[in-house]
Design a protein around this motif. Structure first.
Motif, PDB file in Angstrom:
ATOM      1  N   ASP A 213      -0.211  -1.721  -5.664  1.00 43.24           N
ATOM      2  CA  ASP A 213       0.664  -2.455  -4.743  1.00 43.24           C
ATOM      3  C   ASP A 213       1.186  -1.542  -3.634  1.00 43.24           C
ATOM      4  OD1 ASP A 213       0.344  -4.814  -6.120  1.00 43.24           O
ATOM      5  OD2 ASP A 213       2.150  -4.559  -7.335  1.00 43.24           O
ATOM      6  N   GLU A 214       1.561  -0.324  -3.989  1.00 42.14           N
ATOM      7  CA  GLU A 214       2.029   0.624  -2.986  1.00 42.14           C
ATOM      8  C   GLU A 214       0.917   0.984  -2.016  1.00 42.14           C
ATOM      9  OE1 GLU A 214       5.416   3.062  -5.577  1.00 42.14           O
ATOM     10  OE2 GLU A 214       3.302   3.660  -5.678  1.00 42.14           O
ATOM     11  N   ALA A 215      -0.301   1.142  -2.549  1.00 42.73           N
ATOM     12  CA  ALA A 215      -1.439   1.495  -1.698  1.00 42.73           C
ATOM     13  C   ALA A 215      -1.715   0.401  -0.674  1.00 42.73           C
ATOM     14  CB  ALA A 215      -2.673   1.753  -2.555  1.00 42.73           C
TER      15      ALA A 215
ATOM     16  N   TYR B  21      -8.268  13.814  -1.448  1.00 44.98           N
ATOM     17  CA  TYR B  21      -7.074  14.146  -2.215  1.00 44.98           C
ATOM     18  C   TYR B  21      -6.846  13.112  -3.310  1.00 44.98           C
ATOM     19  CZ  TYR B  21      -4.764  10.517   0.638  1.00 44.98           C
ATOM     20  OH  TYR B  21      -4.424   9.340   1.248  1.00 44.98           O
ATOM     21  N   VAL B  22      -6.152  13.535  -4.360  1.00 41.77           N
ATOM     22  CA  VAL B  22      -5.776  12.637  -5.440  1.00 41.77           C
ATOM     23  C   VAL B  22      -4.458  11.961  -5.061  1.00 41.77           C
ATOM     24  CG1 VAL B  22      -5.094  12.466  -7.861  1.00 41.77           C
ATOM     25  CG2 VAL B  22      -6.981  13.982  -7.204  1.00 41.77           C
ATOM     26  N   CYS B  23      -4.446  10.636  -5.162  1.00 41.55           N
ATOM     27  CA  CYS B  23      -3.281   9.855  -4.747  1.00 41.55           C
ATOM     28  C   CYS B  23      -2.721   9.097  -5.937  1.00 41.55           C
ATOM     29  CB  CYS B  23      -3.682   8.883  -3.643  1.00 41.55           C
ATOM     30  SG  CYS B  23      -2.320   7.860  -3.025  1.00 41.55           S
ATOM     31  N   ASP B  24      -1.388   9.176  -6.115  1.00 41.82           N
ATOM     32  CA  ASP B  24      -0.723   8.543  -7.246  1.00 41.82           C
ATOM     33  C   ASP B  24      -0.067   7.207  -6.899  1.00 41.82           C
ATOM     34  OD1 ASP B  24      -1.437  10.850  -8.532  1.00 41.82           O
ATOM     35  OD2 ASP B  24       0.576  11.718  -8.570  1.00 41.82           O
ATOM     36  N   LEU B  25      -0.295   6.704  -5.699  1.00 43.05           N
ATOM     37  CA  LEU B  25       0.283   5.405  -5.346  1.00 43.05           C
ATOM     38  C   LEU B  25      -0.253   4.319  -6.275  1.00 43.05           C
ATOM     39  CD1 LEU B  25       0.078   5.392  -1.435  1.00 43.05           C
ATOM     40  CD2 LEU B  25       2.140   5.665  -2.834  1.00 43.05           C
TER      41      LEU B  25
END
Length: 552
Positions: A127-129, A120-124
């Motif tokens: 730092d959030e990741a 999946y494509v993740c927009d985090l």
């Protein structure tokens, strides 16, 4: 088992068992460097292992550049790595391979994972990741973007490929298990956006696969049977296997790990080696003090000695630190057997032989090597004035001093015995020459009066010699573990790692020395002609004895 048969290491045993069981018709290994720096001694072990195993079992070894990070990779590194592998004596199967050659296939397989619900494509943000990923003690938590539909993920991924997002805006991640005890399995990144030109593909791509995604799939495409990595990749093996299981790959490679080579008094981190180069602590990646294969080559190390060293240290399943003295022993042993001899005076001091006719010269003979008849003998010109090393003369000395002293005798190697009479000094009281006498009929013989020479020293004729620069190289660091713990490795650079002697003299034949040709300068050490210098320069490869261990 006889004394001449060595036990197999665990990788040899494993490969033999696979072949005996009929799992593979042919062994295929690979050496997969990232072209982001020069190869170092640790890579030499990996080269010898991967290529050596393929040779031993009648298989093939591929040279593959894992060029998935255009920000740090350059063509010069590719060229240097190819030269290193060839110099070590190995040949790769077929053409050189590149991860970038498989980018189209890897992209299609990324689409396959998306369509099967495994990516999946993740927009985090980064730092959030990191926050969502968790720690070794705390499990991670699912990204809020984890449950996007396959259709939405594919559309977003295609937009990533088309360059519609900025770098860092999003990534493609595998959908595995954020609670997994192995952090590498917590939805690892498969693709990142990198809007940079690639040295092989130009501007075709602005997204690039992560190494963990590319690694196993490249192995599968190439039909690699045994993917041999260093031990730090052991925690990545579950991901390697997961990707192989979830993709339509043409073969099923297996990853195995061995303990990496760590040397004391040595730094092998590419980042730190690059820092040494960038901050000009050394003269480039191939500075003879660097632990790079190119640096070793320029310093005069031989491929046979490096291969022998890698054989000596063996292959294990655990990391350890090897004493750099073992490497130096392998170098000395190889050069002692193979390097022709020559005489060189590092710090010249003139000796005037007062009873030798001014108009007389003669040619004396010396062996090319004391144990090898196949190396041609040398012809040494001799005359009234010669040079000896300033350290080989004292006006007075105790009985332990075995060199030239006023009133004492010493043999000139392959020439006469001489006796010193007088030290010639300038107005400042500095010794600028020595007056001495030859003892007649002593070329190759002791004098008939029964008084023998106390020692043997090297010399060079003043009227017929070569003049050149000598660079005395030593270990780059003076601490056995310069980068351990919280240490700043730069604090432990050895200030005496290089001494330049600009006006040395040696046998005339050294003028014809080939680039990187090795010699033993008698009583001084092993040297080679520098491959980069425009003038005649010799680099000290290594001293005759280990001066770091009490001279033993």
């Amino acid at each position: 088992m006889t004394d001449t048969v060595k036990p197999m290491n665990f990788l040899q045993q494993l490969i033999k068992a696979d072949l005996d069981a009929g799992k593979h018709a042919k062994v295929v290994t690979r050496f997969p460097p990232e072209p982001n720096g020069y190869l170092h001694i640790g890579h030499a072990k990996s080269i010898c292992l991967n290529f050596g195993l393929a040779e031993e079992f009648g298989g093939e070894c591929n040279l593959r550049f894992d060029d998935t990070n255009p920000a740090k990779e350059e063509q010069q590194y590719i060229d240097a790595i190819k030269e290193d592998v060839t110099w070590l004596g190995y040949r790769w199967a077929g053409d050189v391979r590149y991860a970038s050659s498989y980018f189209d296939t890897l992209y299609e397989w990324a689409i396959h994972l998306i369509q099967s619900g495994h990516a999946y494509v993740c927009d985090l943000s980064p730092d959030e990741a990191r926050e969502y990923r968790g720690t070794l003690k705390h499990t991670g938590k699912n990204s809020p973007y984890r449950e996007r539909s396959a259709e939405e993920n594919q559309a977003l991924f295609e937009k990533m490929k088309a360059g519609e997002f900025d770098e860092g805006a999003c990534v493609l991640r595998a959908k595995i298990d954020m609670a997994n005890g192995n952090i590498n399995m917590r939805d690892p990144i498969l693709y990142r956006i990198r809007k940079q030109l690639h040295h092989q593909t130009g501007d075709k791509w602005c997204i690039y696969p992560n190494y963990d995604f590319a690694h196993g799939q490249e192995d599968a495409i190439e039909g690699v049977t045994h993917s041999i990595c260093t031990l730090e990749f052991a925690d990545h093996r579950p991901l390697y296997n997961w990707l192989i299981e979830h993709l339509p790959v043409p073969s099923q490679p297996k990853q195995y790990e061995f303990g990496r080579l760590n040397l004391n008094y040595t730094v092998t981190s590419k980042r730190k080696l690059k820092q040494l180069v960038d901050e000009e602590h050394v003269d480039g990646w191939d500075d003879p003090r660097m632990p790079t294969i190119a640096g070793y080559r320029r310093r005069g190390y031989t491929p046979g000695a490096l291969r022998k060293f890698c054989e000596m240290i063996g292959v294990s399943k655990s990391d350890g630190v090897v004493d750099v003295a073992m490497l130096e022993h392998a170098i000395r042993d190889d050069l002692d057997k193979n390097a022709p001899r020559a005489m060189c005076v590092l710090r010249p001091l003139k000796v005037i032989l007062t009873n030798y006719p001014e108009d007389k010269t003669e040619l004396l003979n010396a062996p090319g090597h004391p144990q090898r008849d196949d190396l041609p003998a040398r012809t040494l010109p001799f005359g009234r004035e010669i040079f000896i090393d300033e350290d080989d003369f004292r006006e007075e000395a105790n009985k332990k001093y075995k060199r030239l002293v006023i009133g004492k005798r010493v043999r000139l190697r392959s020439a006469y015995i001489i006796e010193a009479d007088k030290a010639v000094k300038n107005e400042a009281g500095e010794i600028i020459a020595v007056e001495a006498r030859i003892i007649e009929n002593t070329v190759g013989n002791d004098p008939e009066d029964g008084i023998k020479a106390k020692g043997v020293i090297q010399w060079v004729a003043a009227h017929d010699h070569a003049t050149f620069e000598v660079r005395l190289y030593d270990r780059l660091f003076n601490d056995p573990s310069p980068d351990s713990g919280d240490k700043n490795f730069l604090d432990f650079i050895n200030p005496e790692s290089l001494t330049v002697l600009p006006s040395c003299v040696g046998e005339k034949g050294l003028l014809n020395a080939a680039s990187t040709a090795a010699y033993q300068f008698e009583r001084e050490g092993y040297f080679c002609r520098d491959s980069h210098a425009e003038t005649l320069v010799f680099n000290r490869t290594i001293s005759l004895r280990d001066s770091w261990n009490g001279g033993n």
